[in-house]
Design an enzyme around this catalytic site. Structure first.
Site, short mmCIF file in Angstrom:
data_model
loop_
_atom_site.label_atom_id
_atom_site.label_comp_id
_atom_site.label_asym_id
_atom_site.label_seq_id
_atom_site.Cartn_x
_atom_site.Cartn_y
_atom_site.Cartn_z
CB VAL A 114 118.95 47.14 18.23
CG1 VAL A 114 118.54 48.41 17.52
CG2 VAL A 114 118.15 45.95 17.69
CG HIS A 130 119.00 52.22 13.42
ND1 HIS A 130 118.96 51.38 12.34
CD2 HIS A 130 119.04 53.47 12.90
CE1 HIS A 130 119.00 52.08 11.22
NE2 HIS A 130 119.05 53.36 11.53
CB CYS A 138 110.18 57.25 30.07
SG CYS A 138 108.48 57.75 30.38
N GLY A 206 126.79 43.37 5.39
CA GLY A 206 125.47 42.85 5.71
C GLY A 206 124.39 43.90 5.84
CB THR A 233 124.69 36.74 0.85
OG1 THR A 233 123.67 37.57 1.42
CG2 THR A 233 125.39 35.98 1.97
P1 NAD Z 1 118.42 44.23 6.01
O1 NAD Z 1 117.68 43.11 6.68
O2 NAD Z 1 117.65 45.21 5.23
O3 NAD Z 1 119.51 43.60 5.04
C1 NAD Z 1 120.38 42.57 5.44
C2 NAD Z 1 121.48 42.49 4.41
O4 NAD Z 1 122.41 41.50 4.85
C3 NAD Z 1 121.00 42.07 3.01
O5 NAD Z 1 121.61 42.91 2.05
C4 NAD Z 1 121.50 40.62 2.89
O6 NAD Z 1 121.83 40.30 1.54
C5 NAD Z 1 122.73 40.64 3.77
N1 NAD Z 1 123.10 39.36 4.38
C6 NAD Z 1 122.27 38.41 4.88
N2 NAD Z 1 122.98 37.40 5.40
C7 NAD Z 1 124.29 37.73 5.24
C8 NAD Z 1 125.52 37.09 5.58
N3 NAD Z 1 125.55 35.90 6.20
N4 NAD Z 1 126.68 37.70 5.26
C9 NAD Z 1 126.68 38.91 4.61
N5 NAD Z 1 125.54 39.56 4.27
C10 NAD Z 1 124.37 38.97 4.58
O7 NAD Z 1 119.28 44.91 7.19
P2 NAD Z 1 119.81 46.40 7.41
O8 NAD Z 1 120.39 46.92 6.14
O9 NAD Z 1 120.61 46.35 8.65
O10 NAD Z 1 118.50 47.32 7.68
C11 NAD Z 1 117.37 46.90 8.37
C12 NAD Z 1 117.11 47.44 9.76
O11 NAD Z 1 116.88 46.29 10.53
C13 NAD Z 1 118.19 48.19 10.52
O12 NAD Z 1 117.64 49.40 10.94
C14 NAD Z 1 118.50 47.36 11.77
O13 NAD Z 1 118.48 48.17 12.93
C15 NAD Z 1 117.34 46.42 11.87
N6 NAD Z 1 117.64 45.03 12.33
C16 NAD Z 1 118.65 44.80 13.24
C17 NAD Z 1 118.91 43.50 13.65
C18 NAD Z 1 120.01 43.28 14.68
O14 NAD Z 1 120.24 44.15 15.54
N7 NAD Z 1 120.74 42.16 14.61
C19 NAD Z 1 118.17 42.43 13.16
C20 NAD Z 1 117.13 42.70 12.24
C21 NAD Z 1 116.89 44.01 11.84
ZN ZN Z 2 109.02 59.00 32.39
#
Ligand code: NAD
Ligand code: ZN
Length: 268
Positions: A114, A130, A138, A206, A233
Site C-alpha cells: 500500500v 490491496h 468513505c 518479498g 530471504t
Molecule cells: P509478509 O509480511 O507476509 O511477507 C514478507 C516476505 O518478505 C517474507 O516472505 C520475507 O521472508 C520476505 N522478506 C523480508 N525481508 C526481505 C528482503 N529484504 N528481501 C527479500 N525478501 C524479504 O508480506 P506479504 O506477502 O506482502 O503479505 C502481507 C500483507 O501485508 C499484504 O497484504 C500487504 O498489503 C501488507 N503489508 C504491506 C506493507 C507495505 O505496503 N510496505 C507493509 C506491511 C504489510
Molecule cells: Zn460518504
C-alpha cells in the site's frame, strides 16, 4: 529448486538461468510484497511493532469491525504507516524494477503493498491489489475523499484522533485499502490476472504467499507456462520445474540479476 550460492554445479547457476529467462521474455511481470519495502525501513507484519502499536497485531486492526469498534485507533495506525512511508525512500530493489522498463521489454508491476515506493522508483502504471495509503474513502458511501495535508498527518503528540468526515454523506473516512474479509477491487484483480496469464516470466519479490487471493499469482503464472523467479530471504518456492529460487535480500539480488539482462533489439 535452484538457489543462489547453493547450486552444487556452479554457484550462480540459478542467477544465470533467471537472467536467461528474462533475456528471452517479451513480457515480464514483477509481483511484490512487503519484503521489498523492508529495506526501506517499512516494517512487514512479521517485524515487532514499537511504541503505542506494540500491543496490537496489525491484522486485527485491518478489518471493518476493528474500525467500527475503535475508529480512532485504526485511523491513527494508518496515519502512522503513511508517515513511515513518506519518510522512506525507494531502495535498490524498487529502482532495479523501475529501470527494467528501459530495456525494451514490456514490464508490468503488480504489488500487494500500500506504499508508493514503486512509483517513486520510476515504475509506471503500478497495479495495487490491496489499495493505497495515499487517499481515504468513505466508510459509509465508499466514495473517495480528499483531505488537507494536515489531516493526513499523525498529531505531533501522537494522540489518536477521530477520523475526518465525508463531505458528501458525513460518514467516517477510512483508508482506501483492502481490509481482511474484503474483496479486492474486481477490475484491478481481473487486469492483474490477465497480465499474469500473458507473461513469460514473473518475478515474485518479498512475499510470503500467505494472503489470498494475491498468493495465487505465482501459481497462476506457473500454470500458464511462465517461469517464476522468487526473490526472498527465505525459500518460498514450491519445487515446480519452471520455478527458480533466488535466496537473498531483494536489494542485493535484484540489481545483480537485472544487470545481467541485455537490452532487447528494437524492431526496425
Ligand atoms: P509478509 O509480511 O507476509 O511477507 C514478507 C516476505 O518478505 C517474507 O516472505 C520475507 O521472508 C520476505 N522478506 C523480508 N525481508 C526481505 C528482503 N529484504 N528481501 C527479500 N525478501 C524479504 O508480506 P506479504 O506477502 O506482502 O503479505 C502481507 C500483507 O501485508 C499484504 O497484504 C500487504 O498489503 C501488507 N503489508 C504491506 C506493507 C507495505 O505496503 N510496505 C507493509 C506491511 C504489510
Ligand atoms: Zn460518504
Amino acid at each position: 529448486m535452484n538457489q543462489v550460492g547453493e547450486d552444487s554445479g556452479s554457484p550462480g547457476a540459478a542467477l544465470k538461468r533467471a537472467s536467461d529467462a528474462l533475456s528471452n521474455a517479451g513480457h515480464i511481470v514483477c509481483f511484490s510484497g512487503a519484503g521489498i519495502s523492508a529495506e526501506s525501513g517499512i516494517a512487514t507484519y512479521r517485524d515487532p511493532l514499537t511504541g503505542i502499536w506494540a500491543p496490537h497485531d496489525p491484522q486485527t486492526m485491518e478489518t471493518a469491525s476493528a474500525f467500527r469498534k475503535n475508529p480512532q485507533l485504526v485511523w491513527g495506525w494508518y496515519l502512522w504507516r503513511r508517515q513511515q512511508v513518506a519518510n522512506a525512500q525507494p531502495n535498490a530493489a524498487h529502482l532495479a524494477i523501475g529501470q527494467l522498463a528501459t530495456i525494451g521489454r514490456k514490464v508490468s508491476v503488480i504489488t500487494q503493498n500500500v506504499d508508493d515506493l514503486h512509483e517513486r522508483a520510476g515504475s509506471a502504471d503500478v497495479m495495487h491489489l490491496h489499495g493505497s495509503l495515499s487517499t481515504p474513502k468513505c466508510f459509509a458511501c465508499h466514495r473517495p475523499g480528499t483531505l488537507p495535508q494536515h489531516q493526513m498527518l499523525l498529531p505531533a503528540d501522537g494522540a489518536l484522533v477521530e477520523p475526518p468526515r465525508c463531505g458528501r454523506c458525513s460518514g467516517k473516512l477510512r483508508p482506501n485499502v483492502v481490509w481482511y474479509g474484503e474483496d479486492l477491487p474486481s477490475d484491478v484483480w481481473k487486469s492483474a490476472v490477465a497480465l499474469v496469464k500473458s507473461c513469460e516470466v514473473l518475478i515474485s519479490v518479498g512475499t510470503s504467499g500467505i494472503v489470498t487471493p494475491a498468493a495465487d499469482i505465482p501459481w497462476l503464472a506457473l500454470s500458464s507456462g511462465a517461469t517464476v523467479i522468487h526473490v526472498n530471504t527465505e525459500d518460498v518456492s514450491t519445487a515446480q520445474p519452471n520455478e527458480l529460487m533466488l535466496i537473498g535480500k531483494a536489494t542485493e539480488v535484484l540489481p545483480k540479476l537485472l544487470a545481467l539482462v541485455p537490452r532487447a533489439e528494437q524492431p526496425q
